[in-house]
Scaffold this active site. Sequence first.
Site, PDB file in Angstrom:
ATOM      1  CG  ASP A  85      -1.900   1.152   1.202  1.00  0.00           C
ATOM      2  OD1 ASP A  85      -2.932   1.014   0.532  1.00  0.00           O
ATOM      3  OD2 ASP A  85      -1.622   2.187   1.839  1.00  0.00           O
ATOM      4  CG  ASN A  97      -4.812  11.388  -5.384  1.00  0.00           C
ATOM      5  OD1 ASN A  97      -4.134  11.552  -6.384  1.00  0.00           O
ATOM      6  ND2 ASN A  97      -5.381  10.236  -5.084  1.00  0.00           N
ATOM      7  CG  ASP A 141      -3.995   9.324 -12.300  1.00  0.00           C
ATOM      8  OD1 ASP A 141      -4.418   8.704 -11.302  1.00  0.00           O
ATOM      9  OD2 ASP A 141      -4.742   9.910 -13.107  1.00  0.00           O
ATOM     10  CD  GLU A 145      -4.658   4.075  -1.601  1.00  0.00           C
ATOM     11  OE1 GLU A 145      -4.940   4.438  -0.445  1.00  0.00           O
ATOM     12  OE2 GLU A 145      -5.452   4.142  -2.560  1.00  0.00           O
TER      13      GLU A 145
END
Length: 279
Positions: free
Chosen positions: A150, A158, A167, A193
């Site tokens: 993770d 983000n 991204d 993720e």
Amino acid sequence: MPIIKIFQTSILSLFYFGTESGFHWFFVNVIAYALVVFRTDRQAVKYWVVGISLALFLLCELTDTNGLYLNSTDQELSVILVFFAVSFNFAMVINLVISRLKSVNQHLRILAEKDELTGLSNRRKVLADAVNIFADSIINRESCVFSIVDLDHFKKINDTFGHEAGDLVLAKVSAMMASVIRPQDEIGRYGGEEFIVIMRGTSIKDAADIMEAMRRSVEDMLIETENGIVIPVTISIGLAAIDPGVSRYEEILAQADKGLYVAKRSGRNRLSVQSDYQN
């Protein structure tokens, strides 16, 4: 090419060889070719080619011309040669159709199994691989390790740098992780993720060494956006090995997920092993 073939077949059938030569059967190939080759945005052209070819075929079939260069014996021989030529050309068209179908199926299979952003196996594919690898490991009594990875603080990335930066991070980190694992290992995007790494034929200790190398490689990455902003990235990892008492691969994933939870609670950017099976 189909239009040139129409003119060629028409002239040869009506004026040179005569309709009795059977040369007009080449219109069948033109029709088949047009139906296969023309794209959907060329539908009008396709139907014109098919319509004209069909009309000329019927014209040649219903008229009787002897032609300039073939006598009756030559025309009988020509019918046989035309039959083989038309059959060969038709087989080529069928082969073209089959090749295109195989290409389309391959493309669809890639779309169905690959994650578009990262290029890794998607959730459906990696879980299907997990089932098969787990079953093979149980049957062959081989060691196997499942790992869940993770990205740390990905939501913050983000929110701070934007989804395009997020991204970019996913794509770069995915490429790095795929380069660290062994060729026989499987990696896929589990969702968001999170990623799954499946290491077949390895002990929990060797798997931990591989995943530790992955963790360090990601930690050392310098991911820079188009604006020149460098984004620090780390990952947390949970590992679990197949235990002799386990009957379903979901149990191993659950153990790996517990390991991930421990790694997160322990400060992130680390790995945690959740297995008593150490062989």
